[in-house]
Design a protein around this motif. Structure first.
Motif, short mmCIF file in Angstrom:
data_model
loop_
_atom_site.label_atom_id
_atom_site.label_comp_id
_atom_site.label_asym_id
_atom_site.label_seq_id
_atom_site.Cartn_x
_atom_site.Cartn_y
_atom_site.Cartn_z
N GLY A 77 0.81 -1.22 0.00
CA GLY A 77 0.00 0.00 0.00
C GLY A 77 0.84 1.26 0.00
O GLY A 77 0.54 2.23 -0.70
N VAL A 94 -5.67 5.72 2.14
CA VAL A 94 -6.55 5.68 0.96
C VAL A 94 -6.31 4.40 0.17
O VAL A 94 -7.26 3.72 -0.26
N VAL A 95 -5.06 4.03 0.00
CA VAL A 95 -4.73 2.83 -0.77
C VAL A 95 -5.15 1.58 -0.02
O VAL A 95 -5.76 0.66 -0.60
N THR A 96 -4.85 1.50 1.28
CA THR A 96 -5.20 0.29 2.02
C THR A 96 -6.71 0.13 2.15
O THR A 96 -7.21 -1.00 2.08
N VAL A 97 -7.44 1.22 2.32
CA VAL A 97 -8.90 1.12 2.37
C VAL A 97 -9.45 0.69 1.02
O VAL A 97 -10.39 -0.10 0.94
N SER A 98 -8.87 1.18 -0.07
CA SER A 98 -9.32 0.77 -1.41
C SER A 98 -9.07 -0.71 -1.64
O SER A 98 -9.95 -1.44 -2.12
N LEU A 99 -7.87 -1.18 -1.29
CA LEU A 99 -7.56 -2.59 -1.48
C LEU A 99 -8.40 -3.47 -0.54
O LEU A 99 -8.92 -4.51 -0.95
N GLY A 101 -11.31 -2.70 0.82
CA GLY A 101 -12.71 -2.64 0.40
C GLY A 101 -12.98 -3.54 -0.80
O GLY A 101 -14.00 -4.22 -0.87
N ALA A 102 -12.05 -3.55 -1.76
CA ALA A 102 -12.20 -4.44 -2.92
C ALA A 102 -12.17 -5.90 -2.49
O ALA A 102 -12.96 -6.73 -2.98
#
Length: 114
Positions: A77, A94-99, A101-102
Motif C-alpha cells: 500500500g 486511501v490505498v489500504t482502504v481501497s484494497l 474494500g475491494a
C-alpha cells in the motif's frame, strides 16, 4: 566501580493509582501520535487475518502469518501510494482502504453465491 540503582515500588494505593493513570495517559498519547503519523489504516487489521487464513489454510487464525500479511499489505500500500500518482503522494490509508474494500466486496460476493 559501578553504582547500581534500583527502583522501589511502594505498595501505597494512591501511588499505584497515580502510576496507572499516568501510564494510561502516556499510552493514549503514544497511540494518538502513532495514529496521526500513520493515518487511518484500519482495514489492515480486518483483512490481514482473513487473507492469511486463506493462504495458510489453517483451522484457526495464525498470528505470525496474519502479522506478516498485514506488514506486506502495508508495504504494498505504501509503495502504491508513493508510485501510483508520481508527482503527488496519496495517503497510505486511501490505498489500504481501497484494497481492503475491494477484497471485502469480493469476499461478500463469493459468500452470497455459496
Amino acid at each position: 566501580m559501578t553504582v547500581r540503582r534500583t527502583v522501589v515500588v511502594r505498595p501505597w494505593p494512591a501511588f499505584s493509582m497515580r502510576l496507572s493513570v499516568r501510564t494510561a495517559v502516556v499510552c493514549a498519547v503514544l497511540v494518538l501520535v502513532a495514529t496521526a503519523a500513520a493515518g487511518p489504516i484500519s482495514f489492515v487489521a480486518l483483512v490481514a487475518p482473513r487473507i492469511a487464513a486463506r493462504l495458510t489454510r489453517a483451522p484457526g487464525i495464525a498470528l505470525i502469518p496474519a502479522a506478516l500479511t498485514g506488514a506486506l499489505s502495508l508495504l504494498v500500500g505504501d509503495f502504491l501510494a508513493v508510485r501510483l500518482l508520481s508527482p503527488t503522494r496519496l495517503p497510505v490509508g486511501v490505498v489500504t482502504v481501497s484494497l481492503g474494500g475491494a477484497y471485502f466486496a469480493w469476499l461478500l460476493a463469493k459468500q452470497a453465491r455459496a
